[in-house]
Design a protein around this motif. Structure first.
Motif, PDB file in Angstrom:
ATOM      1  N   ILE A 133      50.786  16.980  46.792  1.00  0.00           N
ATOM      2  CA  ILE A 133      49.105  17.454  47.596  1.00  0.00           C
ATOM      3  C   ILE A 133      49.309  18.211  48.786  1.00  0.00           C
ATOM      4  O   ILE A 133      48.826  19.269  48.414  1.00  0.00           O
ATOM      5  N   ASN A 134      50.745  18.535  48.948  1.00  0.00           N
ATOM      6  CA  ASN A 134      51.204  19.515  49.848  1.00  0.00           C
ATOM      7  C   ASN A 134      50.767  21.040  49.814  1.00  0.00           C
ATOM      8  O   ASN A 134      50.181  22.193  49.750  1.00  0.00           O
ATOM      9  N   LYS A 135      51.057  21.264  47.742  1.00  0.00           N
ATOM     10  CA  LYS A 135      50.705  22.335  47.140  1.00  0.00           C
ATOM     11  C   LYS A 135      49.467  22.826  47.159  1.00  0.00           C
ATOM     12  O   LYS A 135      49.195  23.898  47.294  1.00  0.00           O
ATOM     13  N   ASN A 136      48.636  22.236  47.432  1.00  0.00           N
ATOM     14  CA  ASN A 136      47.419  22.399  47.627  1.00  0.00           C
ATOM     15  C   ASN A 136      46.711  23.766  45.892  1.00  0.00           C
ATOM     16  O   ASN A 136      45.814  25.012  46.717  1.00  0.00           O
ATOM     17  N   ASP A 137      47.104  22.722  45.213  1.00  0.00           N
ATOM     18  CA  ASP A 137      47.126  24.477  43.699  1.00  0.00           C
ATOM     19  C   ASP A 137      46.195  23.780  42.720  1.00  0.00           C
ATOM     20  O   ASP A 137      45.322  23.875  42.407  1.00  0.00           O
ATOM     21  N   GLY A 138      45.137  22.467  43.452  1.00  0.00           N
ATOM     22  CA  GLY A 138      44.573  22.320  42.269  1.00  0.00           C
ATOM     23  C   GLY A 138      44.643  21.097  41.444  1.00  0.00           C
ATOM     24  O   GLY A 138      43.918  21.349  40.719  1.00  0.00           O
ATOM     25  N   ARG A 139      45.543  20.997  40.894  1.00  0.00           N
ATOM     26  CA  ARG A 139      46.402  19.923  39.907  1.00  0.00           C
ATOM     27  C   ARG A 139      45.443  19.044  40.161  1.00  0.00           C
ATOM     28  O   ARG A 139      45.275  17.680  41.048  1.00  0.00           O
ATOM     29  N   LYS A 140      44.870  18.136  39.074  1.00  0.00           N
ATOM     30  CA  LYS A 140      44.916  16.526  38.765  1.00  0.00           C
ATOM     31  C   LYS A 140      46.022  15.388  39.551  1.00  0.00           C
ATOM     32  O   LYS A 140      46.709  15.844  38.626  1.00  0.00           O
ATOM     33  N   ILE A 141      46.093  14.510  40.502  1.00  0.00           N
ATOM     34  CA  ILE A 141      47.157  13.816  40.751  1.00  0.00           C
ATOM     35  C   ILE A 141      46.656  12.722  40.579  1.00  0.00           C
ATOM     36  O   ILE A 141      45.668  11.920  40.438  1.00  0.00           O
ATOM     37  N   ALA A 142      47.976  11.694  39.750  1.00  0.00           N
ATOM     38  CA  ALA A 142      47.577  10.356  39.285  1.00  0.00           C
ATOM     39  C   ALA A 142      49.019   9.707  40.236  1.00  0.00           C
ATOM     40  O   ALA A 142      50.228  10.361  39.893  1.00  0.00           O
ATOM     41  N   ILE A 143      48.159   8.212  40.499  1.00  0.00           N
ATOM     42  CA  ILE A 143      49.807   7.374  41.005  1.00  0.00           C
ATOM     43  C   ILE A 143      50.003   5.953  40.481  1.00  0.00           C
ATOM     44  O   ILE A 143      48.284   5.572  39.960  1.00  0.00           O
ATOM     45  N   VAL A 144      50.827   6.206  39.298  1.00  0.00           N
ATOM     46  CA  VAL A 144      50.988   4.598  38.770  1.00  0.00           C
ATOM     47  C   VAL A 144      51.442   3.194  39.341  1.00  0.00           C
ATOM     48  O   VAL A 144      52.878   3.730  39.588  1.00  0.00           O
ATOM     49  N   GLU A 145      50.573   2.257  40.264  1.00  0.00           N
ATOM     50  CA  GLU A 145      51.520   1.449  40.876  1.00  0.00           C
ATOM     51  C   GLU A 145      52.331   0.519  39.574  1.00  0.00           C
ATOM     52  O   GLU A 145      51.305  -0.154  39.639  1.00  0.00           O
ATOM     53  N   GLY A 146      53.657   0.280  39.843  1.00  0.00           N
ATOM     54  CA  GLY A 146      54.307  -0.088  38.473  1.00  0.00           C
ATOM     55  C   GLY A 146      54.918  -1.669  38.707  1.00  0.00           C
ATOM     56  O   GLY A 146      54.715  -2.934  38.232  1.00  0.00           O
ATOM     57  N   ASP A 147      54.052  -2.113  40.158  1.00  0.00           N
ATOM     58  CA  ASP A 147      54.956  -3.410  40.199  1.00  0.00           C
ATOM     59  C   ASP A 147      53.498  -4.021  41.367  1.00  0.00           C
ATOM     60  O   ASP A 147      53.150  -3.427  42.680  1.00  0.00           O
ATOM     61  N   LEU A 148      52.730  -4.718  40.838  1.00  0.00           N
ATOM     62  CA  LEU A 148      51.297  -5.229  40.924  1.00  0.00           C
ATOM     63  C   LEU A 148      51.743  -5.877  42.431  1.00  0.00           C
ATOM     64  O   LEU A 148      50.115  -6.542  43.647  1.00  0.00           O
ATOM     65  N   SER A 149      52.671  -6.720  42.311  1.00  0.00           N
ATOM     66  CA  SER A 149      52.750  -7.381  43.646  1.00  0.00           C
ATOM     67  C   SER A 149      53.181  -6.887  44.604  1.00  0.00           C
ATOM     68  O   SER A 149      53.269  -7.765  46.550  1.00  0.00           O
ATOM     69  N   VAL A 150      53.708  -5.700  45.257  1.00  0.00           N
ATOM     70  CA  VAL A 150      53.802  -5.024  46.138  1.00  0.00           C
ATOM     71  C   VAL A 150      52.088  -3.994  46.779  1.00  0.00           C
ATOM     72  O   VAL A 150      52.067  -4.796  47.265  1.00  0.00           O
TER      73      VAL A 150
END
Length: 258
Positions: free
Chosen positions: A36-53
């Motif tokens: 995010i801090n690079k602020n260079d326009g890339r599309k970033i995704a987060i995959v939460e692999g532990d649904l209990s947390v």
């Protein structure tokens, strides 16, 4: 100021490790914040692999420009294959440039068992696979790092020690057992990744403010007192330099001659 969209080296960044509490979620957050801090326009995704947390997903829920997915990777057998299929369904449909996967504890039963499915599919989608293997105190953690198939097949990997778990003890098993380091180094792994400790008072402030990036909590618009902003800022910079950049942006170190 945001930059125009450009071509990126697409990356699937996996925070891996067989033990709970070794810093997978924290590494995932640090990686996302760095991107995010690079602020260079890339599309970033987060995959939460532990649904209990769901602690990583909760951190970035509502943050503009961040796509979040919940995929239950804590599976085995055919269920694990289905989870991997669902993961790549989402990644191909949305074509994110940088994907950070926060793996659950015991992820070997899904990620390592299916490494020979994950790697070629990721490559076909244009992703470089980067793995941060989080090292715990126990000797077993070193054995797991040697056995991890997805680490063996990854394009780049770094072994990361979470200083919060290990305290200031430089003598725990992974650092003092030459076979672990030798096997890791000979397989192309990067040694010496460290997540520095953050003082407990500052760490508690992070937990109090979900829905905000770590960078925003260290900046001028942060709701925190100045001393905590500075502590978090210093910690972020150190963690990025010692663990995140060597894995996902090594060109930065090469430009600095490090």
């Amino acid at each position: 100021m945001s930059k125009e969209k450009q071509e990126y080296k697409k990356q699937l960044i996996i925070a891996h490790g067989e033990k709970g509490g070794v810093g997978k979620s924290m590494f995932s957050m640090l990686a996302v914040d760095y991107l995010i801090n690079k602020n260079d326009g890339r599309k970033i995704a987060i995959v939460e692999g532990d649904l209990s947390v769901g602690d990583v997903a909760g951190r970035y829920a509502g943050v503009p420009g961040i796509q979040g997915y919940a995929v239950d990777i804590d599976k085995s057998g055919r269920d694990a294959e289905n989870a991997i299929a669902l993961l790549f369904d989402k990644l191909e449909a949305n074509d994110s440039d940088s994907v950070v996967l926060n793996a659950p504890a015991n992820a070997a039963k899904s990620l390592d068992v299916n490494a020979e499915l994950i790697l070629p599919v990721a490559k076909s989608l244009g992703y470089e696979v980067c793995v941060a293997f989080m090292i715990g105190l126990e000797a077993a953690s070193g054995e797991m790092s040697k056995r991890s198939i997805i680490c063996k097949l990854a394009d780049r990997k770094v072994a990361v020690v979470n200083r919060r778990e290990s305290g200031e003890d430089h003598e725990f098993a992974w650092f003092t057992t030459p076979d672990y380091q030798k096997a890791w180094s000979e397989s192309g792994g990067i040694l010496g990744g460290v997540l520095p400790n953050l003082a407990s008072r500052a760490a508690s402030k992070l937990k109090e403010h979900q829905g905000r990036t770590l960078v925003s909590l260290s900046g001028p618009d942060s709701p925190l007192l100045i001393v905590y902003r500075q502590m978090i800022k210093d910690w972020l910079i150190a963690a990025w330099q010692q663990a995140v950049i060597p894995l996902i942006d090594p060109e930065v170190l090469e430009e600095k001659g490090e």
